[in-house]
Design an enzyme around this catalytic site. Structure first.
Site, PDB file in Angstrom:
ATOM      1  CG  HIS A   1     -77.210 -91.019 -58.438  1.00  0.00           C
ATOM      2  ND1 HIS A   1     -78.571 -91.180 -58.512  1.00  0.00           N
ATOM      3  CD2 HIS A   1     -76.857 -91.342 -57.154  1.00  0.00           C
ATOM      4  CE1 HIS A   1     -79.018 -91.563 -57.318  1.00  0.00           C
ATOM      5  NE2 HIS A   1     -78.000 -91.677 -56.480  1.00  0.00           N
ATOM      6  CD  GLU A   2     -73.261 -92.866 -56.337  1.00  0.00           C
ATOM      7  OE1 GLU A   2     -73.151 -92.428 -55.175  1.00  0.00           O
ATOM      8  OE2 GLU A   2     -74.185 -93.623 -56.681  1.00  0.00           O
TER       9      GLU A   2
ATOM     10  CG  HIS B   1     -75.222 -89.065 -53.071  1.00  0.00           C
ATOM     11  ND1 HIS B   1     -76.307 -88.894 -52.257  1.00  0.00           N
ATOM     12  CD2 HIS B   1     -75.520 -90.134 -53.849  1.00  0.00           C
ATOM     13  CE1 HIS B   1     -77.223 -89.823 -52.522  1.00  0.00           C
ATOM     14  NE2 HIS B   1     -76.769 -90.585 -53.499  1.00  0.00           N
TER      15      HIS B   1
ATOM     16  CB  CYS C   1     -80.983 -92.825 -54.309  1.00  0.00           C
ATOM     17  SG  CYS C   1     -79.702 -92.221 -53.215  1.00  0.00           S
TER      18      CYS C   1
HETATM   19 CO    CO Z   1     -77.764 -92.178 -54.423  1.00  0.00          CO
END
Ligand code: CO
Length: 182
Positions: free
Chosen positions: A135-136, A139, A93
């Site tokens: 993953h995004e 966030h 990341c």
């Molecule tokens: Co990331």
């Protein structure tokens, strides 16, 4: 414009982001800045909170094995379903530099989102794209990939992470001294 990427420990990375209520030129330039920043950092995905903007928006630009380009803006995304078998991939990341860890996620997902033209999509993704999207998406929910690993492993990584931070701080210092000398 290339913007600084927030690093682990910054409180914005832990906030659940807000929906974008209406599309504007501001959002357009935010998207452009995000592509510039991600390109410079050589990332394949970037979420708005990583540059300090707590909005539900992320971008992905990724070339697969067949050199087929996937480039997409995800605005106000909503994952409707995550399913299928487990897939283990090594994740990193831009907000957690120097740490790469094996993470288990599901192989398939269905997601709803808007693009930069305010067009609505409902799509299925699998394989690596499903992983990158998860993953995004984490966030904009205030989560990080490290939340998917055990506390014991996290502790081990953080000891190393702090060491790495010290090393890079010292390197920067010595570079500075050298610059001053020359
Ligand atoms: Co990331």
């Amino acid at each position: 414009m290339i913007l600084p990427i927030l690093i682990y420990g910054h409180p914005i990375l832990r906030k659940r982001c807000l929906e974008i209520e209406k599309f504007s030129n501001k959002i357009n330039s935010l998207i452009k800045n995000m592509y510039d920043t991600m390109g410079k950092a050589q990332g394949i995905g970037l979420a708005a909170p990583q540059i300090g903007i707590s909005l539900r928006l992320f971008i992905i630009e990724y070339n697969n094995f067949y050199k087929k380009k996937f480039k997409q803006v995800f605005i106000n995304p909503k994952i409707l379903k995550i399913y299928g078998s487990d897939l283990i991939t090594k994740e990193g990341c831009l907000s957690i530099p120097n740490i790469i860890e094996k993470i288990i996620r599901k192989n398939h997902l269905i997601i709803e989102y808007y693009d930069e033209n305010w067009k609505k999509y409902k799509q299925h993704f699998n394989g690596l794209l499903s992983i990158i999207i998860q993953h995004e998406y984490d966030h904009i929910e205030g989560k990080l990939f490290l939340d998917h690993i055990s506390d014991k492993k996290k502790l081990f990584l953080f000891n190393n992470f702090n060491k790495l931070k010290q090393i890079s701080a010292n390197t920067n210092k010595s570079q500075l001294i050298q610059t001053n000398l020359s």
